[in-house]
Design an enzyme around this catalytic site. Structure first.
Site, PDB file in Angstrom:
ATOM      1  N   ASP A   1      52.340  33.769  31.017  1.00 10.61           N
ATOM      2  CA  ASP A   1      51.305  34.794  30.960  1.00 10.61           C
ATOM      3  C   ASP A   1      51.628  35.671  29.740  1.00 10.61           C
ATOM      4  OD1 ASP A   1      49.478  36.887  31.879  1.00 10.61           O
ATOM      5  OD2 ASP A   1      51.271  37.922  32.562  1.00 10.61           O
TER       6      ASP A   1
ATOM      7  N   ASP B   1      50.277  39.488  28.802  1.00  9.86           N
ATOM      8  CA  ASP B   1      50.510  40.915  29.036  1.00  9.86           C
ATOM      9  C   ASP B   1      51.450  41.155  30.215  1.00  9.86           C
ATOM     10  OD1 ASP B   1      48.638  42.619  27.205  1.00  9.86           O
ATOM     11  OD2 ASP B   1      47.481  40.860  27.809  1.00  9.86           O
TER      12      ASP B   1
ATOM     13  N   ASP C   1      53.172  37.868  35.687  1.00 10.01           N
ATOM     14  CA  ASP C   1      53.490  39.108  36.390  1.00 10.01           C
ATOM     15  C   ASP C   1      52.297  39.723  37.104  1.00 10.01           C
ATOM     16  OD1 ASP C   1      52.087  39.858  34.027  1.00 10.01           O
ATOM     17  OD2 ASP C   1      52.760  41.908  34.382  1.00 10.01           O
TER      18      ASP C   1
HETATM   19  O1  LIG Z   1      46.549  37.532  31.848  1.00  9.22           O
HETATM   20  P1  LIG Z   1      47.176  38.572  30.968  1.00  9.22           P
HETATM   21  O2  LIG Z   1      47.655  38.026  29.649  1.00  9.22           O
HETATM   22  O3  LIG Z   1      48.256  39.331  31.671  1.00  9.22           O
HETATM   23  O4  LIG Z   1      45.961  39.594  30.634  1.00  9.22           O
HETATM   24  C1  LIG Z   1      45.471  40.509  31.637  1.00  9.22           C
HETATM   25  C2  LIG Z   1      44.875  41.734  30.955  1.00  9.22           C
HETATM   26  O5  LIG Z   1      45.870  42.167  30.030  1.00  9.22           O
HETATM   27  C3  LIG Z   1      45.522  43.245  29.160  1.00  9.22           C
HETATM   28  O6  LIG Z   1      45.498  44.444  29.899  1.00  9.22           O
HETATM   29  C4  LIG Z   1      46.755  44.841  30.397  1.00  9.22           C
HETATM   30  O7  LIG Z   1      47.659  45.092  29.290  1.00  9.22           O
HETATM   31  C5  LIG Z   1      47.236  46.179  28.417  1.00  9.22           C
HETATM   32  C6  LIG Z   1      48.236  46.234  27.271  1.00  9.22           C
HETATM   33  O8  LIG Z   1      49.553  46.378  27.729  1.00  9.22           O
HETATM   34  C7  LIG Z   1      47.174  47.495  29.225  1.00  9.22           C
HETATM   35  O9  LIG Z   1      46.701  48.552  28.372  1.00  9.22           O
HETATM   36  C8  LIG Z   1      46.199  47.327  30.418  1.00  9.22           C
HETATM   37  O10 LIG Z   1      46.261  48.495  31.256  1.00  9.22           O
HETATM   38  C9  LIG Z   1      46.624  46.106  31.250  1.00  9.22           C
HETATM   39  O11 LIG Z   1      45.644  45.866  32.269  1.00  9.22           O
HETATM   40  C10 LIG Z   1      44.230  42.975  28.431  1.00  9.22           C
HETATM   41  O12 LIG Z   1      43.886  44.110  27.678  1.00  9.22           O
HETATM   42  C11 LIG Z   1      43.117  42.596  29.401  1.00  9.22           C
HETATM   43  O13 LIG Z   1      41.971  42.238  28.674  1.00  9.22           O
HETATM   44  C12 LIG Z   1      43.576  41.400  30.223  1.00  9.22           C
HETATM   45  O14 LIG Z   1      42.564  41.085  31.166  1.00  9.22           O
END
Ligand SMILES: O=P(O)(O)OC[C@H]1O[C@H](O[C@H]2O[C@H](CO)[C@@H](O)[C@H](O)[C@H]2O)[C@H](O)[C@@H](O)[C@@H]1O
Length: 297
Positions: free
Chosen positions: A92, A94, A267
């Site tokens: 994954d 983020d 995560d």
């Molecule tokens: O599947 P992932 O790669 O984990 O993506 C899920 C979402 O991740 C991002 O948002 C998350 O991370 C951001 C940066 O650290 C944070 O600002 C936010 O609060 C988190 O939800 C991404 O911006 C989303 O578009 C994804 O859906």
């Protein structure tokens, strides 16, 4: 860290997309690849549970020391379980490869992490499975030898041609028909969100992320879209049954190797779709083994 696992010389993924008439993969074929999943019934299950237990907590309370000791203790187990199998790694983005930060456009991964992923990909087919759009996650990771499953697995592509001899591109976009609808909702949200300080809408191609609230009223007229809550983010995506778990199945099905050991590290809640698929496949393998042994006796 040295890892010695033989990688077949042939292309790891099949040349064309694996699309069956009733879906994107053939579960029977996949089951065959995973028949000797683990060295004993509880093996992989235990591995996955430990991985989940030791992944960073939402508040990030795990210390580096805890993580290191887990890595060392799991290393031997993973090596043992992988004997004679092709390890496939799913990551994954983020919260797994990058830290969670306020501004989603600044969720950079460290060079150290990039090097680690690059090294993993030298030995094993490696895929990044993310909620972000494929292009954006690629811009963060910048490793062309990897597979990328963006938009929660709704946009899958293999390494760029020529990166590895014989490697082919795998393409899968099961939600293409939703693009105009997603675009419409995106434009509408941009207008609404303009007046909300701190709120931000992110276009992830086949889905949207609204970094915070005020979204329900905009999508209430779109029955085919659903709301999903992530980390301080609301995600809008097509109602089709396709998530990170399907992306994992699709990529495993595309493998030419017969005997695989998938390792998935994530995560977030959306990663649980992939964990569920792994648990399900494992149960299927166990059930088939039990059936075979009953037939033999
Ligand atoms: O599947 P992932 O790669 O984990 O993506 C899920 C979402 O991740 C991002 O948002 C998350 O991370 C951001 C940066 O650290 C944070 O600002 C936010 O609060 C988190 O939800 C991404 O911006 C989303 O578009 C994804 O859906």
């Amino acid at each position: 860290m040295g890892i010695a696992v033989a990688r077949p010389e042939s292309a790891l993924f099949s040349p064309k997309p694996v699309v069956s008439p009733n879906g994107y993969f053939n579960r029977k074929k996949l089951l065959k690849k995973l028949e000797s999943f683990g060295n004993g019934p509880g093996r992989i299950n235990g591995l996955l549970d430990s991985m989940r237990a030791s992944s960073p907590t939402r508040r990030g309370t795990d210390s580096r020391e805890d993580q290191n000791s887990w890595t060392v203790s799991m290393f031997d187990e993973i090596m043992e379980a992988s004997m004679g199998k092709q390890i496939v790694v799913f990551l994954d983005y983020d919260g797994t490869l990058s830290p969670i930060v306020e501004d989603p456009d600044r969720a950079f991964m460290t060079n150290e992490m990039r090097e680690a992923v690059r090294n993993v990909a030298k030995f094993f087919p490696t895929a990044i499975v993310s909620g972000r759009c494929r292009a954006k996650v690629f811009n963060f990771v910048r490793l062309s030898e990897l597979y990328y499953a963006g938009s929660h697995g709704m946009d899958i592509k293999g390494p760029v041609k020529g990166h590895r001899k014989g490697n082919q591109t795998v393409l899968c976009q099961p939600a293409r028909e939703f693009l105009p609808m997603i675009d419409e909702v995106y434009k509408s949200l941009i207008e609404k969100i303009e007046y909300i300080p701190g709120a931000k809408v992110e276009n992830n191609k086949f889905c949207l992320s609204v970094h915070y609230h005020q979204v329900k009223s905009v999508i209430k007229d779109y029955q085919q879209l659903r709301l999903n809550q992530g980390r301080k983010v609301l995600e809008i995506r097509p109602t089709i049954k396709w998530d990170k778990g399907n992306a994992l199945e699709f990529l495993l099905e595309s493998l030419e190797s017969e005997d695989v050991l998938p390792i998935y590290i994530g995560d977030d809640r959306t990663d649980e779709d992939a964990f569920r698929v792994m648990q399900f496949l494992k149960r299927l393998v166990e059930w088939k083994k039990k059936k075979l042994s009953l037939l033999r006796h």
